[in-house]
Scaffold this motif. Sequence first.
Motif, PDB file in Angstrom:
ATOM      1  N   UNK A  85       0.837  -1.202   0.000  1.00  0.00           N
ATOM      2  CA  UNK A  85       0.000   0.000   0.000  1.00  0.00           C
ATOM      3  C   UNK A  85       0.872   1.251   0.000  1.00  0.00           C
ATOM      4  N   UNK A  86       0.486   2.231  -0.784  1.00  0.00           N
ATOM      5  CA  UNK A  86       1.202   3.502  -0.853  1.00  0.00           C
ATOM      6  C   UNK A  86       0.836   4.368   0.343  1.00  0.00           C
ATOM      7  N   UNK A  87       1.477   5.522   0.448  1.00  0.00           N
ATOM      8  CA  UNK A  87       1.150   6.471   1.510  1.00  0.00           C
ATOM      9  C   UNK A  87      -0.311   6.894   1.404  1.00  0.00           C
ATOM     10  N   UNK A  88      -0.748   7.281   0.227  1.00  0.00           N
ATOM     11  CA  UNK A  88      -2.130   7.735   0.039  1.00  0.00           C
ATOM     12  C   UNK A  88      -3.129   6.620   0.356  1.00  0.00           C
ATOM     13  N   UNK A  89      -2.821   5.409  -0.071  1.00  0.00           N
ATOM     14  CA  UNK A  89      -3.724   4.284   0.203  1.00  0.00           C
ATOM     15  C   UNK A  89      -3.777   3.989   1.703  1.00  0.00           C
ATOM     16  N   UNK A  90      -2.658   4.098   2.365  1.00  0.00           N
ATOM     17  CA  UNK A  90      -2.621   3.865   3.807  1.00  0.00           C
ATOM     18  C   UNK A  90      -3.427   4.921   4.557  1.00  0.00           C
ATOM     19  N   UNK A  91      -3.327   6.158   4.102  1.00  0.00           N
ATOM     20  CA  UNK A  91      -4.099   7.243   4.729  1.00  0.00           C
ATOM     21  C   UNK A  91      -5.596   6.993   4.564  1.00  0.00           C
ATOM     22  N   UNK A  92      -6.013   6.507   3.417  1.00  0.00           N
ATOM     23  CA  UNK A  92      -7.427   6.208   3.194  1.00  0.00           C
ATOM     24  C   UNK A  92      -7.913   5.116   4.156  1.00  0.00           C
ATOM     25  N   UNK A  93      -7.046   4.151   4.418  1.00  0.00           N
ATOM     26  CA  UNK A  93      -7.389   3.083   5.368  1.00  0.00           C
ATOM     27  C   UNK A  93      -7.583   3.670   6.763  1.00  0.00           C
ATOM     28  N   UNK A  94      -6.657   4.520   7.183  1.00  0.00           N
ATOM     29  CA  UNK A  94      -6.757   5.156   8.499  1.00  0.00           C
ATOM     30  C   UNK A  94      -8.033   5.991   8.594  1.00  0.00           C
ATOM     31  N   UNK A  95      -8.278   6.801   7.564  1.00  0.00           N
ATOM     32  CA  UNK A  95      -9.455   7.655   7.559  1.00  0.00           C
ATOM     33  C   UNK A  95     -10.737   6.825   7.645  1.00  0.00           C
ATOM     34  N   UNK A  96     -10.782   5.729   6.915  1.00  0.00           N
ATOM     35  CA  UNK A  96     -11.963   4.876   6.926  1.00  0.00           C
ATOM     36  C   UNK A  96     -12.200   4.239   8.286  1.00  0.00           C
ATOM     37  N   UNK A  97     -11.123   3.819   8.939  1.00  0.00           N
ATOM     38  CA  UNK A  97     -11.276   3.192  10.252  1.00  0.00           C
ATOM     39  C   UNK A  97     -11.705   4.206  11.306  1.00  0.00           C
ATOM     40  N   UNK A  98     -11.200   5.422  11.216  1.00  0.00           N
ATOM     41  CA  UNK A  98     -11.625   6.465  12.162  1.00  0.00           C
ATOM     42  C   UNK A  98     -13.128   6.712  12.018  1.00  0.00           C
ATOM     43  N   UNK A  99     -13.586   6.827  10.789  1.00  0.00           N
ATOM     44  CA  UNK A  99     -14.998   7.130  10.545  1.00  0.00           C
ATOM     45  C   UNK A  99     -15.915   5.982  10.940  1.00  0.00           C
ATOM     46  N   UNK A 100     -15.454   4.747  10.749  1.00  0.00           N
ATOM     47  CA  UNK A 100     -16.337   3.603  10.991  1.00  0.00           C
ATOM     48  C   UNK A 100     -16.256   3.055  12.418  1.00  0.00           C
ATOM     49  N   UNK A 101     -15.143   3.275  13.101  1.00  0.00           N
ATOM     50  CA  UNK A 101     -14.944   2.634  14.405  1.00  0.00           C
ATOM     51  C   UNK A 101     -15.035   3.570  15.602  1.00  0.00           C
ATOM     52  N   UNK A 102     -14.736   4.856  15.407  1.00  0.00           N
ATOM     53  CA  UNK A 102     -14.722   5.784  16.545  1.00  0.00           C
ATOM     54  C   UNK A 102     -16.095   6.434  16.689  1.00  0.00           C
ATOM     55  N   UNK A 103     -16.861   5.924  17.632  1.00  0.00           N
ATOM     56  CA  UNK A 103     -18.217   6.408  17.886  1.00  0.00           C
ATOM     57  C   UNK A 103     -18.205   7.466  18.985  1.00  0.00           C
ATOM     58  N   UNK A 104     -19.289   8.234  19.117  1.00  0.00           N
ATOM     59  CA  UNK A 104     -19.377   9.207  20.215  1.00  0.00           C
ATOM     60  C   UNK A 104     -19.216   8.551  21.584  1.00  0.00           C
ATOM     61  N   UNK A 105     -19.733   7.329  21.730  1.00  0.00           N
ATOM     62  CA  UNK A 105     -19.617   6.617  23.000  1.00  0.00           C
ATOM     63  C   UNK A 105     -18.155   6.286  23.313  1.00  0.00           C
ATOM     64  N   UNK A 106     -17.415   5.858  22.282  1.00  0.00           N
ATOM     65  CA  UNK A 106     -15.997   5.561  22.483  1.00  0.00           C
ATOM     66  C   UNK A 106     -15.205   6.831  22.772  1.00  0.00           C
ATOM     67  N   UNK A 107     -15.582   7.910  22.116  1.00  0.00           N
ATOM     68  CA  UNK A 107     -14.912   9.188  22.363  1.00  0.00           C
ATOM     69  C   UNK A 107     -15.101   9.627  23.805  1.00  0.00           C
ATOM     70  N   UNK A 108     -16.315   9.494  24.318  1.00  0.00           N
ATOM     71  CA  UNK A 108     -16.590   9.902  25.696  1.00  0.00           C
ATOM     72  C   UNK A 108     -15.837   9.029  26.687  1.00  0.00           C
ATOM     73  N   UNK A 109     -15.874   7.710  26.469  1.00  0.00           N
ATOM     74  CA  UNK A 109     -15.163   6.795  27.369  1.00  0.00           C
ATOM     75  C   UNK A 109     -13.659   7.035  27.321  1.00  0.00           C
ATOM     76  N   UNK A 110     -13.131   7.281  26.118  1.00  0.00           N
ATOM     77  CA  UNK A 110     -11.704   7.550  25.976  1.00  0.00           C
ATOM     78  C   UNK A 110     -11.300   8.837  26.651  1.00  0.00           C
TER      79      UNK A 110
END
Length: 272
Positions: free
Chosen positions: A169-194
């Motif tokens: 994976x290139x730099x740009x492709x890796x960034x897209x993976x990170x961005x996608x995981x942030x959007x799909x996995x980090x919920x308001x509930x997880x943000x509050x608990x964190x």
Amino acid sequence: MAVITISRQVAALGDEIATAAANKLGYTFVDRKQIERRIVELGFPQEKLAKYDERRPGFFASLAKDRDEYLNYLQLAVLEAASKGDCILIGRGSFIILEELANLLSFRFIARDDIRMERLKKEFTWNDKQARARIDESDTNRRGFHKSFFNLENEDPQHFHLVVNTGVLSVDESVKVIEGMVKSLITPEKEEAGSIRIQELLRGQELVNQLLYTYKYSISFLRAEVKGDTVTLQGIADSQAIVDRAVQSAAKLLPSYAVQSAISVTPAMSKL
């Protein structure tokens, strides 16, 4: 509020990905120099930093009190940075220091040795021998650093949410993976608990540093576990009197908390 940690092999593009991801997400990139600068600001001598900072300590350095002092300041610097949220931290064991956060995403970036060698040769105009030596030195130091300070293998994939091969994976492709995981996995509930947990961890580490370096209590392996409105001190002391004074000082420093002790008293510690 998400917190992202990045672990990487040398020449696996971890720094480039961290920079690009921070720009894409609008996050703060907390790099090596910022953590180093904060460690020194907190009180660790600049001239001793090179012995410990993301490298395997030598035999005598690993036995010195400086080692524990460095670790306490390192943990405080990482926790301070993470407490601001929406940030990316790279290296320095940040993935293990922050592992309890519900809003944490930890990534490790790797690549085959031949790919890393070609990248180093191109960047520094090195030959095969020089590139190979740099890879071996870096990999050994990073393994030694994590083993010495956190007693873990930094190459073990179970510590990360995702291990990415940047030979694929290139730099740009890796960034897209990170961005996608942030959007799909980090919920308001997880943000509050964190957010709640990072404040507890930060408060505990601040207390440890005050007891050790302001009050100068001789307590080995001191930790302060903060949960809710209770603080539990852990560690090893050579007298009950030291334990009692530490508890009293902690209660003054954190008056709204109930302070209790789980510190072991071992008189033989004074002879070590």
